[in-house]
Design a protein around this motif. Structure first.
Motif, short mmCIF file in Angstrom:
data_model
loop_
_atom_site.label_atom_id
_atom_site.label_comp_id
_atom_site.label_asym_id
_atom_site.label_seq_id
_atom_site.Cartn_x
_atom_site.Cartn_y
_atom_site.Cartn_z
N CYS A 7 0.85 -1.19 0.00
CA CYS A 7 0.00 0.00 0.00
C CYS A 7 0.89 1.25 0.00
O CYS A 7 1.77 1.38 0.84
CB CYS A 7 -0.89 0.02 1.23
N GLU A 8 0.61 2.13 -0.94
CA GLU A 8 1.34 3.39 -1.00
C GLU A 8 0.81 4.35 0.07
O GLU A 8 -0.37 4.31 0.40
CB GLU A 8 1.18 4.03 -2.38
N SER A 9 1.67 5.20 0.56
CA SER A 9 1.25 6.22 1.51
C SER A 9 0.47 7.31 0.76
O SER A 9 0.96 7.85 -0.22
CB SER A 9 2.47 6.81 2.20
N PRO A 10 -0.76 7.63 1.20
CA PRO A 10 -1.55 8.63 0.48
C PRO A 10 -1.06 10.05 0.73
O PRO A 10 -0.33 10.32 1.69
CB PRO A 10 -2.95 8.43 1.02
N ALA A 11 -1.50 10.95 -0.14
CA ALA A 11 -1.17 12.38 -0.01
C ALA A 11 -1.88 12.97 1.19
O ALA A 11 -2.94 12.49 1.60
CB ALA A 11 -1.58 13.11 -1.29
N PRO A 12 -1.33 14.04 1.77
CA PRO A 12 -1.97 14.68 2.92
C PRO A 12 -3.42 15.11 2.65
O PRO A 12 -4.28 14.98 3.52
CB PRO A 12 -1.09 15.90 3.20
N GLN A 13 -3.71 15.59 1.44
CA GLN A 13 -5.07 16.03 1.12
C GLN A 13 -6.04 14.84 1.17
O GLN A 13 -7.18 14.98 1.62
CB GLN A 13 -5.13 16.68 -0.26
N HIS A 14 -5.60 13.69 0.70
CA HIS A 14 -6.40 12.47 0.75
C HIS A 14 -6.72 12.13 2.20
O HIS A 14 -7.87 11.87 2.56
CB HIS A 14 -5.61 11.34 0.09
N ASN A 15 -5.71 12.14 3.05
CA ASN A 15 -5.90 11.82 4.47
C ASN A 15 -6.82 12.82 5.15
O ASN A 15 -7.63 12.45 6.00
CB ASN A 15 -4.56 11.79 5.20
N ARG A 16 -6.70 14.11 4.78
CA ARG A 16 -7.54 15.15 5.37
C ARG A 16 -9.01 14.88 5.06
O ARG A 16 -9.87 14.97 5.94
CB ARG A 16 -7.13 16.52 4.84
N ILE A 17 -9.32 14.55 3.81
CA ILE A 17 -10.70 14.27 3.42
C ILE A 17 -11.23 13.07 4.19
O ILE A 17 -12.33 13.10 4.75
CB ILE A 17 -10.79 14.05 1.89
N ALA A 18 -10.44 12.00 4.26
CA ALA A 18 -10.87 10.79 4.99
C ALA A 18 -11.09 11.09 6.47
O ALA A 18 -12.09 10.68 7.06
CB ALA A 18 -9.84 9.68 4.81
N VAL B 221 -15.41 8.18 -2.95
CA VAL B 221 -15.15 9.61 -3.08
C VAL B 221 -14.15 9.78 -4.22
O VAL B 221 -13.00 9.36 -4.11
CB VAL B 221 -14.56 10.19 -1.77
N LEU B 222 -14.59 10.37 -5.33
CA LEU B 222 -13.75 10.52 -6.51
C LEU B 222 -13.09 11.90 -6.51
O LEU B 222 -13.78 12.92 -6.48
CB LEU B 222 -14.57 10.33 -7.78
N LEU B 223 -11.76 11.90 -6.55
CA LEU B 223 -10.98 13.14 -6.53
C LEU B 223 -10.38 13.44 -7.90
O LEU B 223 -10.10 12.51 -8.67
CB LEU B 223 -9.83 13.02 -5.53
N ASP B 224 -10.13 14.71 -8.16
CA ASP B 224 -9.40 15.08 -9.37
C ASP B 224 -7.91 15.20 -9.03
O ASP B 224 -7.49 14.91 -7.90
CB ASP B 224 -9.96 16.35 -10.00
N GLU B 225 -7.11 15.63 -9.99
CA GLU B 225 -5.65 15.73 -9.80
C GLU B 225 -5.26 16.75 -8.73
O GLU B 225 -4.16 16.69 -8.19
CB GLU B 225 -4.95 16.09 -11.13
N LYS B 226 -6.15 17.70 -8.43
CA LYS B 226 -5.88 18.72 -7.42
C LYS B 226 -6.49 18.37 -6.07
O LYS B 226 -6.59 19.20 -5.19
CB LYS B 226 -6.38 20.08 -7.90
N TYR B 227 -6.96 17.14 -5.93
CA TYR B 227 -7.57 16.62 -4.69
C TYR B 227 -8.86 17.35 -4.32
O TYR B 227 -9.20 17.47 -3.15
CB TYR B 227 -6.56 16.63 -3.54
N GLN B 228 -9.57 17.80 -5.33
CA GLN B 228 -10.92 18.32 -5.12
C GLN B 228 -11.89 17.17 -5.39
O GLN B 228 -11.64 16.31 -6.23
CB GLN B 228 -11.21 19.50 -6.05
N ILE B 229 -13.01 17.16 -4.69
CA ILE B 229 -13.98 16.09 -4.85
C ILE B 229 -14.84 16.36 -6.08
O ILE B 229 -15.52 17.38 -6.17
CB ILE B 229 -14.88 15.97 -3.60
N LEU B 230 -14.77 15.45 -7.05
CA LEU B 230 -15.60 15.54 -8.24
C LEU B 230 -17.03 15.11 -7.92
O LEU B 230 -17.98 15.79 -8.28
CB LEU B 230 -15.05 14.63 -9.34
N GLU B 231 -17.14 13.96 -7.24
CA GLU B 231 -18.44 13.41 -6.86
C GLU B 231 -18.22 12.29 -5.86
O GLU B 231 -17.10 11.82 -5.69
CB GLU B 231 -19.20 12.88 -8.08
N MET B 232 -19.30 11.90 -5.22
CA MET B 232 -19.29 10.72 -4.36
C MET B 232 -20.36 9.78 -4.87
O MET B 232 -21.51 10.19 -5.09
CB MET B 232 -19.57 11.09 -2.90
N ARG B 233 -19.98 8.52 -5.04
CA ARG B 233 -20.93 7.51 -5.50
C ARG B 233 -21.31 6.62 -4.32
O ARG B 233 -20.44 6.04 -3.68
CB ARG B 233 -20.33 6.68 -6.62
#
Length: 195
Positions: free
Chosen positions: A40-51, A144-156
């Motif tokens: 498992c790769e370590s996620p980006a800080p923005q990913h962790n913040r959202i979670a 939770v689907l993110l774009d390249e800038k870690y903004q949420i596109l949508e949640m399914r």
């Protein structure tokens, strides 16, 4: 990205006892799927913040009179042991409160899992993990689907068809998340992504 030296020393196939015997720092860096070790790769800080923020909102939305639910981030969920040991570590897990300290949930105790998916992980999250969580019988899968800038596109929001053991798309959330089960929650995406 270079593979750490400890990863080369792991067996190709691992059972639950082998996994439980690993040092904690190694165990937290892998998942085991059908007995096979996945790094498992370590996620980006923005990913962790959202979670983390989503987990906090879900925890705050639990009913004081309803069934006791725990909300955790980055915790192992055993999906099945037979035919081969399989566990995943979703970004957020909602599960029935457990009496034993330190005990982690298995799929039968889990009511919802959330994966925060960046463009690099969306394929695995939409196919492999979605299929595995459904086969394990977890009632709700939120992606939770993110774009390249870690903004949420949508949640399914996927609900389990228990007869087919497949998820059906229940709702696509855009701009804000409004959940009814396993907790009632309304939260704007901006609250999850703000710096």
């Amino acid at each position: 990205m270079a593979v750490p030296s400890w990863f080369d020393g792991l067996p190709e196939v691992m059972g639950e006892a082998d996994y439980r015997a690993l040092p904690e720092d190694v165990a937290r860096s892998i998942e085991v799927v059908h007995g096979h070790v996945i790094k498992c790769e370590s996620p980006a800080p923005q990913h962790n913040r959202i979670a983390r923020r989503l987990a906090g909102a879900l925890e705050g939305a639990r009913s004081p009179t309803g069934p006791c639910l725990s909300v955790e981030t980055d915790i192992d969920v055993v999906l099945w042991r037979i035919p081969k040991f399989t566990f995943r570590r979703p970004d957020v897990v909602i599960y029935t409160c457990l009496d034993e300290p330190g005990r982690k949930p298995d799929a039968s105790q889990t009511s919802a899992v959330v994966e925060v998916s960046s463009p690099g992980t969306v394929r695995e999250d939409l196919t492999d993990k979605r299929t595995q969580y459904a086969a394990a019988g977890i009632p709700l899968y939120l992606l939770v689907l993110l774009d390249e800038k870690y903004q949420i596109l949508e949640m399914r929001e996927f609900h389990l068809d228990a007869v087919a053991l497949e998820y059906r798309l229940h709702r696509t959330h855009v701009g804000d998340l409004e959940l009814e089960l396993p907790v009632r929650l309304a939260i704007p995406f901006a609250e999850l992504t703000a710096p």
